[in-house]
Design a protein around this motif. Structure first.
Motif, mmCIF file in Angstrom:
data_model
loop_
_atom_site.group_PDB
_atom_site.id
_atom_site.type_symbol
_atom_site.label_atom_id
_atom_site.label_comp_id
_atom_site.label_asym_id
_atom_site.label_seq_id
_atom_site.Cartn_x
_atom_site.Cartn_y
_atom_site.Cartn_z
ATOM 1 N N LEU A 97 0.745 -1.030 0.053
ATOM 2 C CA LEU A 97 -0.021 0.233 0.118
ATOM 3 C C LEU A 97 0.947 1.228 0.172
ATOM 4 O O LEU A 97 0.716 2.267 -0.757
ATOM 5 C CB LEU A 97 -1.108 -0.033 1.262
ATOM 6 C CG LEU A 97 -1.866 1.070 1.366
ATOM 7 C CD1 LEU A 97 -2.883 1.173 0.215
ATOM 8 C CD2 LEU A 97 -2.623 1.086 2.765
ATOM 9 N N THR A 98 1.890 1.219 0.794
ATOM 10 C CA THR A 98 2.998 2.603 0.711
ATOM 11 C C THR A 98 3.351 2.624 -0.444
ATOM 12 O O THR A 98 3.565 3.831 -0.749
ATOM 13 C CB THR A 98 3.999 2.192 1.865
ATOM 14 O OG1 THR A 98 3.404 1.848 3.204
ATOM 15 C CG2 THR A 98 4.529 3.317 2.060
ATOM 16 N N GLU A 108 5.182 11.218 0.331
ATOM 17 C CA GLU A 108 6.750 11.106 0.187
ATOM 18 C C GLU A 108 7.204 10.494 1.322
ATOM 19 O O GLU A 108 8.514 10.372 1.411
ATOM 20 C CB GLU A 108 7.251 12.747 0.461
ATOM 21 C CG GLU A 108 6.786 13.442 -0.854
ATOM 22 C CD GLU A 108 7.147 15.099 -0.559
ATOM 23 O OE1 GLU A 108 8.245 15.320 -0.949
ATOM 24 O OE2 GLU A 108 6.052 15.572 -0.449
ATOM 25 N N GLY A 109 6.494 9.667 2.154
ATOM 26 C CA GLY A 109 6.994 8.861 3.222
ATOM 27 C C GLY A 109 5.684 8.331 3.991
ATOM 28 O O GLY A 109 4.311 8.398 3.690
ATOM 29 N N ASP A 137 14.067 -4.641 0.664
ATOM 30 C CA ASP A 137 13.349 -5.397 -0.421
ATOM 31 C C ASP A 137 13.010 -4.326 -1.769
ATOM 32 O O ASP A 137 12.875 -5.065 -2.753
ATOM 33 C CB ASP A 137 12.132 -6.159 0.066
ATOM 34 C CG ASP A 137 12.495 -7.143 1.088
ATOM 35 O OD1 ASP A 137 13.769 -7.593 1.259
ATOM 36 O OD2 ASP A 137 11.771 -7.744 2.084
ATOM 37 N N HIS A 138 12.564 -3.266 -1.343
ATOM 38 C CA HIS A 138 11.903 -2.328 -2.448
ATOM 39 C C HIS A 138 12.872 -1.194 -2.497
ATOM 40 O O HIS A 138 12.419 -0.239 -3.283
ATOM 41 C CB HIS A 138 10.639 -2.034 -2.196
ATOM 42 C CG HIS A 138 9.586 -3.134 -1.707
ATOM 43 N ND1 HIS A 138 9.392 -3.740 -3.045
ATOM 44 C CD2 HIS A 138 9.318 -4.273 -0.929
ATOM 45 C CE1 HIS A 138 8.386 -4.870 -2.619
ATOM 46 N NE2 HIS A 138 8.606 -5.100 -1.382
ATOM 47 N N GLU A 139 14.086 -1.113 -1.702
ATOM 48 C CA GLU A 139 14.843 -0.100 -1.912
ATOM 49 C C GLU A 139 14.190 1.400 -1.858
ATOM 50 O O GLU A 139 14.353 2.283 -2.491
ATOM 51 C CB GLU A 139 15.811 0.023 -3.092
ATOM 52 C CG GLU A 139 16.681 -1.206 -3.054
ATOM 53 C CD GLU A 139 17.334 -1.113 -4.670
ATOM 54 O OE1 GLU A 139 17.229 -0.283 -5.421
ATOM 55 O OE2 GLU A 139 18.402 -1.814 -4.482
ATOM 56 N N PHE A 140 13.158 1.479 -0.826
ATOM 57 C CA PHE A 140 12.318 2.662 -0.839
ATOM 58 C C PHE A 140 13.215 3.820 -0.257
ATOM 59 O O PHE A 140 13.908 3.768 0.825
ATOM 60 C CB PHE A 140 11.193 2.465 0.383
ATOM 61 C CG PHE A 140 10.282 3.486 0.699
ATOM 62 C CD1 PHE A 140 9.360 3.552 -0.154
ATOM 63 C CD2 PHE A 140 10.228 4.025 2.129
ATOM 64 C CE1 PHE A 140 8.203 4.817 0.120
ATOM 65 C CE2 PHE A 140 9.349 5.115 2.359
ATOM 66 C CZ PHE A 140 8.404 5.473 1.328
ATOM 67 N N GLN A 141 13.166 5.115 -0.857
ATOM 68 C CA GLN A 141 13.878 6.008 -0.514
ATOM 69 C C GLN A 141 13.159 7.252 0.312
ATOM 70 O O GLN A 141 13.711 8.222 0.314
ATOM 71 C CB GLN A 141 14.507 6.814 -1.717
ATOM 72 C CG GLN A 141 15.580 5.984 -2.391
ATOM 73 C CD GLN A 141 16.708 5.232 -1.575
ATOM 74 O OE1 GLN A 141 17.383 6.213 -1.035
ATOM 75 N NE2 GLN A 141 16.842 3.949 -1.511
ATOM 76 N N GLY A 142 11.969 6.882 0.478
ATOM 77 C CA GLY A 142 10.848 7.925 1.064
ATOM 78 C C GLY A 142 11.318 8.169 2.766
ATOM 79 O O GLY A 142 11.880 7.244 3.249
ATOM 80 N N TYR A 143 10.759 8.882 3.147
ATOM 81 C CA TYR A 143 10.793 9.187 4.849
ATOM 82 C C TYR A 143 10.140 8.332 5.514
ATOM 83 O O TYR A 143 8.856 7.857 4.949
ATOM 84 C CB TYR A 143 10.313 10.660 4.902
ATOM 85 C CG TYR A 143 10.207 11.095 6.336
ATOM 86 C CD1 TYR A 143 11.323 11.791 6.926
ATOM 87 C CD2 TYR A 143 9.196 11.069 7.237
ATOM 88 C CE1 TYR A 143 11.494 12.181 8.264
ATOM 89 C CE2 TYR A 143 9.226 11.439 8.484
ATOM 90 C CZ TYR A 143 10.319 12.091 9.303
ATOM 91 O OH TYR A 143 10.636 12.669 10.260
#
Length: 416
Positions: A97-98, A108-109, A137-143
């Protein structure tokens, strides 16, 4: 009965998260649990706005992992004895979902909290799994802001700090006595132990000056914060600010959030029948900023309070200035930065702009109007190259003129 969809869960768990003020501004609308019943009033489907350390406004998905909770905090809509609709996200479901919201540029986070399920360690592990899955796992760069569980194993807090940009531990209430009465399962000592542990880890991470240190050596790079419920007990504003001042000093918190008590359905007899004025929450935020950014001491902020309560009619800086008229007017072309920060209507940015501009020219009243949008509030307390307040500063009507709506400020317009 069909199983709830992710959207169904989001409607419940985003609404349940709105009572946590730890990523919101103080101008948010009043929250009333007794009317919403715990569901259906998020409007933006869990998207809230917060502010980054550099002042940028950022959009966050603000949600609970679950609103099930084994604790019975009397002021909380999600307490175990509360009759509200419950829901729970799976870890992978919340991650997806995020990511979906993030890829569509809705957010953005993520701001993630949870009720306590099974045990503090189990709950904290679930929160960490969400953050770890996003990052690794998803290299999420958000806050990412995680609300930590004070009773959880410190090793889990350490892991949370490797993935989250900010961590927070709620102090909940301003006094140990109130915490014991209204949230008996929570322990002030353990809350402060967790704060101290996070403070130590954050300080150690900052002390490591390696420019290319791996992510696992970064720890909650934007620090830690906390939240305090106001108006659920009889602690006056002076007591609340005293607690905040100590928290800032002891644990170097980035921010204390103040959340006005929101009535719940079938409230306990120990709670007040009505919420405090929302303006009280706003005045506490203003006083808090005076302590953190304007050089005021705690004693100065609360000195003029009535029975320990801040004035709801005027802001704390104006209240101080009216009580110390002998220190005004200040010449904006000569006064130092610390003095200018005490002038009503002048914020940190406008003071910085004044100090910079006066290097090139002597400032006039029109220049001040260009540098701050509250120059009329400042006028009685300052001198420019073409303005003197004269007897205006000593006027008995000054307080009412400044406290009233803009039309009442014609008192200053006539003298400009």
């Amino acid at each position: 009965m069909p199983a709830p969809t992710s959207r169904d869960k989001l409607a419940i768990l985003a609404d349940a998260a709105k009572y946590d003020a730890s990523c919101a501004s103080s101008s948010a609308a009043r929250k009333d649990s007794s009317k919403s019943g715990g569901i259906g009033s998020t409007g933006g489907m869990g998207i809230c706005h917060s502010y980054a350390p550099d002042g940028r406004c950022i959009s966050l998905l603000k949600v609970l992992l679950t609103n099930y909770c084994q604790f019975d905090c009397l002021y909380c809509i999600n307490r175990v004895s509360s009759n509200v609709k419950r829901a729970r996200f799976r870890v992978d479901e919340l991650i997806n979902l995020t990511l979906e919201f993030y890829r569509r540029n809705y957010i953005e986070g993520l701001f993630l909290s949870s009720g306590i399920i099974r045990s503090p360690d189990y709950t904290m592990d679930q929160l960490v799994q969400v953050a770890r899955g996003l990052r690794e796992d998803h290299e999420f760069q958000g806050y990412i802001h995680l609300k930590t569980i004070p009773d959880a194993d410190p090793a889990l807090l350490d892991e949370a700090g490797r993935y989250a940009d900010r961590l927070s531990v709620n102090i909940e209430l301003p006094t140990v006595k109130s915490l014991a009465a209204l949230a008996p399962e929570k322990n002030d000592g353990r809350i402060r132990e967790s704060m101290s542990h996070l403070h130590g880890r954050i300080a150690a991470s900052k002390a490591d000056k390696s420019k290319r240190k791996p992510r696992h050596k970064h720890f909650a790079t934007t620090g830690q914060s906390t939240q305090m419920i106001i108006g659920a007990d009889d602690t006056p504003d002076s007591g609340i600010l005293t607690t905040s001042d100590r928290l800032y000093g002891d644990y170097k918190l980035k921010r204390v959030y103040y959340s006005a008590y929101s009535p719940t359905p079938h409230p306990a007899s120990e709670l007040p029948p009505a919420p405090p004025p929302l303006m009280r929450e706003h005045r506490l935020y203003q006083a808090d900023w005076l302590l953190r950014f304007y050089g005021f001491s705690l004693a100065e902020v609360i000195a003029g309070s009535n029975d320990g309560m801040l004035d709801l009619q005027i802001d704390p800086k104006l209240a101080w200035a009216l009580a110390h008229r002998e220190q005004f007017p200040l010449d904006v072309n000569r006064a130092d930065r610390e003095q200018l920060l005490r002038v009503p209507g002048l914020g940190t940015r406008s003071v910085a702009a004044i100090v910079k501009s006066r290097r090139c020219q002597r400032l006039r009243l029109t220049d001040l109007a260009r540098l701050t949008n509250q120059y009329r509030k400042a006028k009685p307390f300052i001198v420019t190259s073409d303005w003197q307040p004269g007897s205006l500063l000593d006027s008995r009507n000054l307080r009412s003129a400044l406290a009233g709506p803009p039309l009442q400020q014609d008192l200053f317009q006539a003298r400009s």
